[in-house]
Design a protein around this motif. Structure first.
Motif, PDB file in Angstrom:
ATOM      1  N   ILE A  85       0.674  -1.162  -0.185  1.00 58.43           N
ATOM      2  CA  ILE A  85       0.014  -0.117  -0.018  1.00 58.43           C
ATOM      3  C   ILE A  85       0.855   1.121   0.020  1.00 58.43           C
ATOM      4  CG2 ILE A  85      -1.482   1.477   1.566  1.00 58.43           C
ATOM      5  CD1 ILE A  85      -2.877  -1.391   2.184  1.00 58.43           C
ATOM      6  N   ILE A  86       1.887   1.005   0.624  1.00 59.99           N
ATOM      7  CA  ILE A  86       2.735   2.380   0.640  1.00 59.99           C
ATOM      8  C   ILE A  86       3.732   2.458  -0.827  1.00 59.99           C
ATOM      9  CG2 ILE A  86       4.824   3.530   1.883  1.00 59.99           C
ATOM     10  CD1 ILE A  86       3.790   2.248   4.484  1.00 59.99           C
ATOM     11  N   VAL A  87       4.406   1.172  -1.040  1.00 64.98           N
ATOM     12  CA  VAL A  87       5.385   1.080  -2.034  1.00 64.98           C
ATOM     13  C   VAL A  87       4.730   1.440  -3.433  1.00 64.98           C
ATOM     14  CG1 VAL A  87       6.863  -0.445  -3.476  1.00 64.98           C
ATOM     15  CG2 VAL A  87       6.724  -0.551  -0.833  1.00 64.98           C
ATOM     16  N   GLY A  88       3.537   0.843  -3.577  1.00 58.67           N
ATOM     17  CA  GLY A  88       2.691   1.223  -5.235  1.00 58.67           C
ATOM     18  C   GLY A  88       2.811   2.724  -5.376  1.00 58.67           C
ATOM     19  N   PRO A  89       1.837   3.584  -4.346  1.00 66.48           N
ATOM     20  CA  PRO A  89       1.529   4.750  -4.622  1.00 66.48           C
ATOM     21  C   PRO A  89       3.023   5.634  -4.431  1.00 66.48           C
ATOM     22  CG  PRO A  89       0.027   4.283  -3.036  1.00 66.48           C
ATOM     23  CD  PRO A  89       1.054   3.234  -3.210  1.00 66.48           C
ATOM     24  N   VAL A  90       4.021   5.485  -3.743  1.00 69.00           N
ATOM     25  CA  VAL A  90       5.117   6.242  -3.686  1.00 69.00           C
ATOM     26  C   VAL A  90       6.079   6.064  -5.162  1.00 69.00           C
ATOM     27  CG1 VAL A  90       7.417   6.562  -2.395  1.00 69.00           C
ATOM     28  CG2 VAL A  90       5.177   6.234  -1.160  1.00 69.00           C
ATOM     29  N   THR A  91       6.020   4.799  -5.442  1.00 64.92           N
ATOM     30  CA  THR A  91       6.908   4.596  -6.449  1.00 64.92           C
ATOM     31  C   THR A  91       6.527   4.674  -7.733  1.00 64.92           C
ATOM     32  OG1 THR A  91       6.147   2.181  -6.421  1.00 64.92           O
ATOM     33  CG2 THR A  91       8.396   2.566  -5.587  1.00 64.92           C
ATOM     34  N   MET A  92       4.922   4.637  -7.953  1.00 67.28           N
ATOM     35  CA  MET A  92       4.522   5.060  -9.144  1.00 67.28           C
ATOM     36  C   MET A  92       4.406   6.788  -9.245  1.00 67.28           C
ATOM     37  SD  MET A  92       2.987   2.700 -11.105  1.00 67.28           S
ATOM     38  CE  MET A  92       1.766   3.812 -11.871  1.00 67.28           C
ATOM     39  N   THR A  93       4.265   7.452  -8.258  1.00 66.31           N
ATOM     40  CA  THR A  93       4.206   8.744  -8.335  1.00 66.31           C
ATOM     41  C   THR A  93       5.491   9.424  -8.542  1.00 66.31           C
ATOM     42  OG1 THR A  93       2.464   8.845  -6.668  1.00 66.31           O
ATOM     43  CG2 THR A  93       3.654  11.038  -7.056  1.00 66.31           C
ATOM     44  N   LEU A  94       6.475   9.091  -7.904  1.00 69.84           N
ATOM     45  CA  LEU A  94       7.931   9.563  -8.053  1.00 69.84           C
ATOM     46  C   LEU A  94       8.383   9.012  -9.477  1.00 69.84           C
ATOM     47  CD1 LEU A  94       9.498   9.236  -4.289  1.00 69.84           C
ATOM     48  CD2 LEU A  94       8.528  11.338  -5.596  1.00 69.84           C
ATOM     49  N   GLY A  95       8.314   7.744  -9.723  1.00 67.10           N
ATOM     50  CA  GLY A  95       8.986   7.022 -10.683  1.00 67.10           C
ATOM     51  C   GLY A  95       8.460   7.653 -12.130  1.00 67.10           C
ATOM     52  N   VAL A  96       7.110   7.851 -12.262  1.00 64.09           N
ATOM     53  CA  VAL A  96       6.305   8.422 -13.463  1.00 64.09           C
ATOM     54  C   VAL A  96       6.938   9.918 -13.703  1.00 64.09           C
ATOM     55  CG1 VAL A  96       4.142   8.861 -14.397  1.00 64.09           C
ATOM     56  CG2 VAL A  96       4.597   6.631 -13.261  1.00 64.09           C
ATOM     57  N   LEU A  97       6.608  10.784 -12.565  1.00 60.54           N
ATOM     58  CA  LEU A  97       6.988  12.173 -12.779  1.00 60.54           C
ATOM     59  C   LEU A  97       8.548  12.233 -13.027  1.00 60.54           C
ATOM     60  CD1 LEU A  97       5.038  13.512  -9.415  1.00 60.54           C
ATOM     61  CD2 LEU A  97       4.489  13.769 -11.760  1.00 60.54           C
ATOM     62  N   THR A  98       9.147  11.452 -12.554  1.00 58.73           N
ATOM     63  CA  THR A  98      10.725  11.839 -12.670  1.00 58.73           C
ATOM     64  C   THR A  98      10.795  11.337 -14.239  1.00 58.73           C
ATOM     65  OG1 THR A  98      11.548  11.129 -10.740  1.00 58.73           O
ATOM     66  CG2 THR A  98      12.845  11.001 -12.267  1.00 58.73           C
ATOM     67  N   ALA A  99      10.380  10.227 -14.789  1.00 55.38           N
ATOM     68  CA  ALA A  99      10.391   9.786 -16.159  1.00 55.38           C
ATOM     69  C   ALA A  99       9.674  10.855 -17.283  1.00 55.38           C
ATOM     70  CB  ALA A  99       9.579   8.452 -16.464  1.00 55.38           C
ATOM     71  N   ILE A 100       8.790  11.642 -16.819  1.00 54.10           N
ATOM     72  CA  ILE A 100       8.193  12.604 -17.610  1.00 54.10           C
ATOM     73  C   ILE A 100       9.034  13.522 -17.662  1.00 54.10           C
ATOM     74  CG2 ILE A 100       6.240  14.345 -17.771  1.00 54.10           C
ATOM     75  CD1 ILE A 100       4.249  12.432 -16.361  1.00 54.10           C
ATOM     76  N   TYR A 101       9.641  14.174 -16.872  1.00 54.59           N
ATOM     77  CA  TYR A 101      10.503  15.236 -16.599  1.00 54.59           C
ATOM     78  C   TYR A 101      11.902  15.002 -17.468  1.00 54.59           C
ATOM     79  CZ  TYR A 101      14.206  18.618 -15.281  1.00 54.59           C
ATOM     80  OH  TYR A 101      15.215  19.457 -15.363  1.00 54.59           O
ATOM     81  N   LEU A 102      12.421  13.712 -17.357  1.00 55.00           N
ATOM     82  CA  LEU A 102      13.733  13.322 -18.301  1.00 55.00           C
ATOM     83  C   LEU A 102      13.122  13.261 -19.514  1.00 55.00           C
ATOM     84  CD1 LEU A 102      15.261  10.803 -15.701  1.00 55.00           C
ATOM     85  CD2 LEU A 102      15.991  13.094 -15.950  1.00 55.00           C
ATOM     86  N   GLU A 103      12.087  12.718 -19.854  1.00 50.74           N
ATOM     87  CA  GLU A 103      11.865  12.550 -21.510  1.00 50.74           C
ATOM     88  C   GLU A 103      11.288  13.530 -22.048  1.00 50.74           C
ATOM     89  OE1 GLU A 103      12.597   9.798 -23.218  1.00 50.74           O
ATOM     90  OE2 GLU A 103      14.032   9.188 -21.487  1.00 50.74           O
ATOM     91  N   GLU A 104      10.429  14.478 -21.410  1.00 50.64           N
ATOM     92  CA  GLU A 104       9.574  15.359 -21.898  1.00 50.64           C
ATOM     93  C   GLU A 104      10.131  16.976 -21.736  1.00 50.64           C
ATOM     94  OE1 GLU A 104       7.320  14.795 -24.087  1.00 50.64           O
ATOM     95  OE2 GLU A 104       7.478  12.446 -23.832  1.00 50.64           O
ATOM     96  N   TYR A 105      10.729  17.081 -20.554  1.00 51.83           N
ATOM     97  CA  TYR A 105      11.094  18.488 -20.302  1.00 51.83           C
ATOM     98  C   TYR A 105      12.614  18.637 -20.027  1.00 51.83           C
ATOM     99  CZ  TYR A 105       6.119  18.965 -19.022  1.00 51.83           C
ATOM    100  OH  TYR A 105       4.778  19.348 -19.214  1.00 51.83           O
ATOM    101  N   ALA A 106      13.200  17.545 -19.512  1.00 58.19           N
ATOM    102  CA  ALA A 106      14.957  17.923 -19.269  1.00 58.19           C
ATOM    103  C   ALA A 106      15.649  18.098 -20.615  1.00 58.19           C
ATOM    104  CB  ALA A 106      15.199  16.662 -18.655  1.00 58.19           C
ATOM    105  N   LYS A 107      16.404  19.049 -20.655  1.00 57.38           N
ATOM    106  CA  LYS A 107      17.427  19.177 -21.815  1.00 57.38           C
ATOM    107  C   LYS A 107      18.314  18.306 -21.877  1.00 57.38           C
ATOM    108  CE  LYS A 107      16.926  24.461 -22.257  1.00 57.38           C
ATOM    109  NZ  LYS A 107      17.408  25.647 -22.182  1.00 57.38           N
ATOM    110  N   LYS A 108      18.554  17.737 -22.968  1.00 56.23           N
ATOM    111  CA  LYS A 108      19.640  16.757 -23.166  1.00 56.23           C
ATOM    112  C   LYS A 108      20.882  17.305 -23.133  1.00 56.23           C
ATOM    113  CE  LYS A 108      16.579  13.269 -24.087  1.00 56.23           C
ATOM    114  NZ  LYS A 108      15.338  14.326 -23.716  1.00 56.23           N
ATOM    115  N   GLY A 109      21.758  16.696 -22.165  1.00 58.34           N
ATOM    116  CA  GLY A 109      23.203  17.212 -22.185  1.00 58.34           C
ATOM    117  C   GLY A 109      23.944  16.510 -21.154  1.00 58.34           C
ATOM    118  N   LYS A 110      25.067  17.220 -20.576  1.00 56.92           N
ATOM    119  CA  LYS A 110      25.698  16.480 -19.395  1.00 56.92           C
ATOM    120  C   LYS A 110      24.931  16.258 -18.164  1.00 56.92           C
ATOM    121  CE  LYS A 110      30.250  18.227 -21.180  1.00 56.92           C
ATOM    122  NZ  LYS A 110      31.393  19.037 -20.778  1.00 56.92           N
TER     123      LYS A 110
END
Length: 296
Positions: free
Chosen positions: A85-110
């Protein structure tokens, strides 16, 4: 004229060697697959034989006990559910938000490459390291002790890199023409992500998340490092209660089997319950992937 430049005898000899090598490799791969399947079958049959007669309704609904005849795993099952119950929401929220930022918003660079490399490396770090990290940060620094919340956050750290990588792969697989069509219609970046990218990549994200939860539910080392006990723990009712989980129970009963032989049978019965839960979770992941997967 071509035969003047090509030695047919040599070509024929090479082709025969290649075909022979191809045939040999085929049998090597087949032998490797069969070896794994045979080992798995032997382990499963051994576990099922050892658990035979112990996997009863009383065992599933009973509480932990110092007596092997009266011991049950209801507390461990409830503790495992609390953990998820804890692992599911925490990992889904942080994991998906991080992935969206890295793939859609973050500039590719060092900086992007540095973050990406570290996330990939974290996915391969031994689980005991995350247990020690959880012990230091959650149990001691934040004063959460060895309760459900500390255990859940520690396991979330363990599987978070897996969820991030799986979500990134799912987002990356969304065809670019869908994004371009949405942006061409006047949608903003966030509207494109919310209405196009996320719905399209959802099957891949959910599949990766469920497989990550399957790993979390079977990990023992982080919980052992956190000091999760196994015996005479009441069924947890809130986030700060002490708890135990199925893999921890398997570990302690396996260790105790040196003193009392029946504990080995109880450990085998608990392994069967854990395998059934893992099988159901993996089945759900496959169903989700097949049902919602779209081809463009």
């Amino acid at each position: 004229m071509a035969t003047e430049y090509i030695n047919l005898e040599r070509v024929k000899e090479r082709m025969e060697k290649r075909l022979l090598l191809n045939k040999a490799l085929k049998y090597v791969f087949l032998a490797s697959t069969l070896f794994g399947l045979v080992v798995l079958a032997v382990l499963l049959s051994d576990v099922i034989v050892d658990s035979w007669g112990f996997l009863t309704s009383d065992f599933l609904t009973g509480l932990l006990s110092t007596s092997a005849e009266r011991a049950g795993i209801r507390g461990a099952i409830v503790g495992t559910v609390w953990l998820m119950i804890i692992v599911g929401p925490v990992t889904m929220t942080l994991g998906v938000l991080t992935a969206i930022y890295l793939e859609e918003y973050a500039k590719k660079g060092k900086v992007h490459s540095f973050i990406q490399t570290n996330i990939s490396n974290l996915a391969g770090v031994p689980s005991i390291v995350f247990g020690l990290l959880g012990l230091t940060v959650f149990a001691r620094t934040l004063g959460l002790g060895n309760g459900v919340l500390a255990g859940g956050l520690t396991m979330s750290l363990l599987v978070l890199p897996i969820v991030v990588v799986a979500a990134q792969e799912a987002i990356r697989a969304v065809p670019s023409h869908l994004r371009e069509a949405s942006l061409g219609m006047g949608a903003t970046k966030w509207q494109t992500v919310k209405n196009v990218v996320l719905p399209t990549s959802l099957p891949g994200i959910l599949t990766g998340a469920i497989l990550a939860l399957s790993r979390a539910i079977g990990e023992t080392a982080p919980l052992i490092a956190l000091g999760i006990p196994a015996l005479l723990i009441p069924v947890p009712t809130n986030l700060t209660d002490s708890f135990t989980a199925l893999p921890v129970q398997v570990y302690y009963w396996t260790v105790d089997s040196v003193l009392t032989a029946e504990y080995a049978n109880l450990a085998a019965a608990t392994i069967v319950v854990l395998l059934v839960i893992l099988f159901l979770m993996n089945s759900v992941a496959i169903i989700i992937r097949n049902k919602f997967q779209k081809r463009y």
